[in-house]
Design a protein around this motif. Structure first.
Motif, PDB file in Angstrom:
ATOM      1  N   UNK A 118      14.245 -26.786 -27.897  1.00 29.87           N
ATOM      2  CA  UNK A 118      13.050 -25.786 -27.549  1.00 29.87           C
ATOM      3  C   UNK A 118      11.805 -26.465 -27.539  1.00 29.87           C
ATOM      4  N   UNK A 119      11.587 -27.480 -28.582  1.00 31.66           N
ATOM      5  CA  UNK A 119      10.380 -28.208 -28.704  1.00 31.66           C
ATOM      6  C   UNK A 119      10.408 -29.175 -27.388  1.00 31.66           C
ATOM      7  N   UNK A 120      11.445 -29.746 -26.944  1.00 33.00           N
ATOM      8  CA  UNK A 120      11.298 -30.620 -25.819  1.00 33.00           C
ATOM      9  C   UNK A 120      11.043 -29.969 -24.582  1.00 33.00           C
ATOM     10  N   UNK A 121      11.369 -28.663 -24.623  1.00 33.39           N
ATOM     11  CA  UNK A 121      10.992 -27.749 -23.376  1.00 33.39           C
ATOM     12  C   UNK A 121       9.532 -27.388 -23.579  1.00 33.39           C
ATOM     13  N   UNK A 122       9.036 -27.039 -24.599  1.00 36.62           N
ATOM     14  CA  UNK A 122       7.665 -26.987 -24.676  1.00 36.62           C
ATOM     15  C   UNK A 122       6.901 -28.072 -24.570  1.00 36.62           C
ATOM     16  N   UNK A 123       7.178 -29.258 -24.676  1.00 38.76           N
ATOM     17  CA  UNK A 123       6.556 -30.600 -24.525  1.00 38.76           C
ATOM     18  C   UNK A 123       6.542 -30.559 -22.783  1.00 38.76           C
ATOM     19  N   UNK A 124       7.565 -30.291 -22.380  1.00 39.63           N
ATOM     20  CA  UNK A 124       7.645 -30.602 -20.791  1.00 39.63           C
ATOM     21  C   UNK A 124       6.727 -29.582 -20.141  1.00 39.63           C
ATOM     22  N   UNK A 125       6.954 -28.495 -20.607  1.00 41.51           N
ATOM     23  CA  UNK A 125       6.057 -27.332 -19.946  1.00 41.51           C
ATOM     24  C   UNK A 125       4.510 -27.795 -20.176  1.00 41.51           C
ATOM     25  N   UNK A 126       4.251 -28.197 -21.345  1.00 40.78           N
ATOM     26  CA  UNK A 126       2.660 -28.509 -21.605  1.00 40.78           C
ATOM     27  C   UNK A 126       2.391 -29.797 -20.641  1.00 40.78           C
ATOM     28  N   UNK A 127       3.298 -30.919 -20.352  1.00 38.78           N
ATOM     29  CA  UNK A 127       2.862 -32.118 -19.568  1.00 38.78           C
ATOM     30  C   UNK A 127       2.792 -31.519 -18.091  1.00 38.78           C
ATOM     31  N   UNK A 128       3.721 -30.453 -17.807  1.00 38.39           N
ATOM     32  CA  UNK A 128       3.831 -30.067 -16.317  1.00 38.39           C
ATOM     33  C   UNK A 128       2.142 -29.351 -16.163  1.00 38.39           C
ATOM     34  N   UNK A 129       1.925 -28.636 -17.174  1.00 39.27           N
ATOM     35  CA  UNK A 129       0.778 -28.012 -16.899  1.00 39.27           C
ATOM     36  C   UNK A 129      -0.529 -28.993 -16.929  1.00 39.27           C
ATOM     37  N   UNK A 130      -0.411 -29.840 -17.717  1.00 40.21           N
ATOM     38  CA  UNK A 130      -1.657 -30.900 -17.707  1.00 40.21           C
ATOM     39  C   UNK A 130      -1.503 -31.746 -16.347  1.00 40.21           C
ATOM     40  N   UNK A 131      -0.295 -32.270 -15.977  1.00 43.67           N
ATOM     41  CA  UNK A 131      -0.318 -32.753 -14.706  1.00 43.67           C
ATOM     42  C   UNK A 131      -0.821 -32.070 -13.383  1.00 43.67           C
ATOM     43  N   UNK A 134      -3.417 -30.170 -13.603  1.00 42.38           N
ATOM     44  CA  UNK A 134      -4.862 -29.748 -13.478  1.00 42.38           C
ATOM     45  C   UNK A 134      -5.700 -30.542 -12.911  1.00 42.38           C
ATOM     46  N   UNK A 135      -6.716 -30.140 -12.212  1.00 45.40           N
ATOM     47  CA  UNK A 135      -7.594 -31.072 -11.673  1.00 45.40           C
ATOM     48  C   UNK A 135      -8.192 -32.199 -12.726  1.00 45.40           C
ATOM     49  N   UNK A 136      -8.406 -33.199 -11.827  1.00 44.73           N
ATOM     50  CA  UNK A 136      -8.831 -34.320 -12.568  1.00 44.73           C
ATOM     51  C   UNK A 136     -10.148 -34.297 -13.454  1.00 44.73           C
ATOM     52  N   UNK A 137     -10.848 -33.520 -13.214  1.00 44.50           N
ATOM     53  CA  UNK A 137     -12.415 -33.344 -13.678  1.00 44.50           C
ATOM     54  C   UNK A 137     -12.103 -32.339 -15.052  1.00 44.50           C
ATOM     55  N   UNK A 138     -10.883 -31.668 -15.109  1.00 48.59           N
ATOM     56  CA  UNK A 138     -10.660 -30.839 -16.356  1.00 48.59           C
ATOM     57  C   UNK A 138     -10.115 -31.409 -17.483  1.00 48.59           C
ATOM     58  N   UNK A 139     -10.819 -31.067 -18.516  1.00 46.98           N
ATOM     59  CA  UNK A 139     -10.036 -31.687 -20.088  1.00 46.98           C
ATOM     60  C   UNK A 139      -9.071 -30.591 -20.459  1.00 46.98           C
ATOM     61  N   UNK A 140      -7.888 -31.328 -20.671  1.00 47.38           N
ATOM     62  CA  UNK A 140      -6.697 -30.481 -21.228  1.00 47.38           C
ATOM     63  C   UNK A 140      -6.894 -30.173 -22.639  1.00 47.38           C
TER      64      UNK A 140
END
Length: 134
Positions: free
Chosen positions: A113-126, A128-134
């Motif tokens: 479950x934690x790995x799924x949450x990490x991967x979900x967050x990484x996908x969300x950040x990737x 994002x537009x380059x000018x946006x701060x995660x």
């Protein structure tokens, strides 16, 4: 200042998760106690329903904001122990082996479950537009 709480997360001066995990386990334990009174003792609810309510109430209470955590081995085992104990309580099988509890509960392990949450967050950040701060 040694530690402070910001948006529900405790940040310490030594950048460890010990204090944060202690508070999160305490919050999840109190949520589990309320959950046990209302849902676990209800004979009309199925195991599947109890597990879904557990995930929404207890799991989300403890792991809100966990996408950025970096856990050490003993910290991960402590969290996994807590969740296995909760699942055993829901199933009513105190002495079952861990693998049996996970299969009967039909819920992935805490590490998955934690790995799924990490991967979900990484996908969300990737995405994002380059000018946006995660």
């Amino acid at each position: 200042m040694e530690e402070f709480t910001y948006l529900g997360s405790t940040i310490s001066d030594n950048f460890t998760l010990g204090t944060e995990l202690n508070k999160r386990v305490g919050k999840a334990a109190s949520t589990m106690a309320r959950f046990a009174k209302r849902v676990c003792n209800n004979t009309m609810s199925t195991i599947n329903t109890k597990m879904k309510v557990y995930q929404v109430c207890v799991f989300s209470t403890q792991f809100n904001g966990s996408e950025s955590w970096t856990l050490c081995g003993h910290q991960g085992r402590r969290l996994d122990t807590f969740h296995l104990r909760c699942r055993r309580r829901i199933l009513g099988r105190i002495t079952s082996p861990n693998t049996t509890v996970l299969v009967e509960a039909n819920i992935p392990s805490m590490f998955v479950r934690l790995t799924q949450r990490y991967l979900h967050w990484v996908g969300h950040v990737s995405r994002m537009d380059d000018g946006r701060i995660p």
